[in-house]
Design an enzyme around this catalytic site. Structure first.
Site, PDB file in Angstrom:
ATOM      1  N   LYS A 267      95.605  -8.028 -69.406  1.00 10.86           N
ATOM      2  CA  LYS A 267      97.038  -8.308 -69.473  1.00 10.86           C
ATOM      3  C   LYS A 267      97.538  -7.674 -70.763  1.00 10.86           C
ATOM      4  O   LYS A 267      97.180  -8.103 -71.855  1.00 10.86           O
ATOM      5  CB  LYS A 267      97.326  -9.799 -69.470  1.00 10.86           C
ATOM      6  CG  LYS A 267      98.823 -10.084 -69.465  1.00 10.86           C
ATOM      7  CD  LYS A 267      99.139 -11.525 -69.777  1.00 10.86           C
ATOM      8  CE  LYS A 267     100.654 -11.654 -69.961  1.00 10.86           C
ATOM      9  NZ  LYS A 267     101.014 -12.939 -70.597  1.00 10.86           N
TER      10      LYS A 267
ATOM     11  N   GLY B  35     107.539 -19.195 -73.705  1.00  6.26           N
ATOM     12  CA  GLY B  35     107.573 -20.571 -74.181  1.00  6.26           C
ATOM     13  C   GLY B  35     108.953 -21.186 -74.281  1.00  6.26           C
ATOM     14  O   GLY B  35     109.086 -22.326 -74.733  1.00  6.26           O
TER      15      GLY B  35
ATOM     16  N   ALA C   6     106.325 -15.701 -68.075  1.00 10.60           N
ATOM     17  CA  ALA C   6     107.036 -16.242 -69.247  1.00 10.60           C
ATOM     18  C   ALA C   6     108.380 -16.865 -68.887  1.00 10.60           C
ATOM     19  O   ALA C   6     109.143 -16.316 -68.099  1.00 10.60           O
ATOM     20  CB  ALA C   6     107.250 -15.183 -70.332  1.00 10.60           C
TER      21      ALA C   6
END
Length: 264
Positions: free
Chosen positions: A106, A167, A193
């Site tokens: 990733k 986040g 995300a």
């Protein structure tokens, strides 16, 4: 055309369309239970933290790598040179875990410390190098359709546009661009995300995304294992809804009961 088959990345098939991260958990037990409840098959690990995660334990020793496919990530890298170096180290860690054929990475190149937005130019540069080195590259990018297509054209195994900043829990903020990426891509599109709750995971899948990657929404929930299970259900529901095909939106009402041949 809708793809009814299993998720295929880098020549490898997966039944689950939910990828799960291993960071930010309060305890190893929370992480292990969450991974199990999510029914994920692919888990991401930050190469720079794999031997000393937030719990102070070694993930290589704590996770059953016969059950989960490791997706090493280059978190913490700020340029392409760093990302390539960490990716190579990640491939060696995958081999140490028993996954000799694992070439997945990733790719994250993030110089921005406040919003954690990926650098498109350095990501593209690193991807080109890693593909030549035999990696299956899964790049984390902004919801940029042109960049996504360029990464696909050079040989990336997927594209991973963000829903919103890492986040943040803000959900899917750029539905238009994400939709264009999904419509245009010939490789799997994984939304990565910003997803905070199961309904947002479901929304991503309803749009036609091939999968989602979630970490903070699970790890920082009050009850991570329960949230992992809920998000798993959301991903499955969204995928089924996409395959089933939603009704068309319209500006007027349509009665659900027949208006003809009504007996009194």
């Amino acid at each position: 055309m809708k793809n009814y088959s299993s998720l295929l990345i880098g020549g490898k098939k997966f039944s689950s369309r939910l990828m799960v991260g291993t960071g930010k958990y309060k305890s190893t037990q929370d992480m292990i239970e969450s991974l199990s409840n999510s029914e994920t098959e692919i888990i991401t690990v930050a190469v720079r933290r794999i031997k000393n995660d937030e719990t102070g334990e070694n993930l290589l020793e704590k996770i059953n790598w016969k059950k989960y496919w490791m997706l090493p990530n280059t978190a913490g890298c700020v340029n392409s040179d760093e990302a390539v170096r960490i990716a190579i180290l990640g491939r060696e860690l995958a081999k140490l875990s028993g996954q000799e054929e694992n070439n997945f990475v990733k790719l994250e190149v993030i110089p921005d410390k406040k919003y954690l937005l990926p650098d498109p130019m350095e990501t593209l540069k690193a991807a080109e190098i890693l593909i030549k080195k035999g990696f299956s590259v899964l790049p984390y990018i902004n919801a940029d359709p042109i960049l996504a297509k360029r990464l696909e054209e050079i040989g990336c195994a997927t594209v991973m546009p963000l829903g919103s900043p890492i986040g943040s829990g803000q959900g899917l903020l750029n539905l238009s661009n994400i939709g264009i990426i999904i419509e245009s891509a010939k490789v799997p599109v994984i939304i990565d995300a910003g997803i905070g709750v199961p309904s947002e995971a479901s929304q991503a899948m309803e749009l036609g995304a091939d999968g989602v990657l979630i970490n903070s929404a699970i790890a920082q929930a009050e009850n991570p294992p329960l949230m992992a299970q809920a998000i798993n259900y959301g991903v499955k529901a969204g995928r089924q809804a996409f395959l089933a095909g939603r009704i068309k939106k319209q500006d007027f009402a349509t009665a659900s009961s027949p208006e003809k041949n009504i007996s009194i």
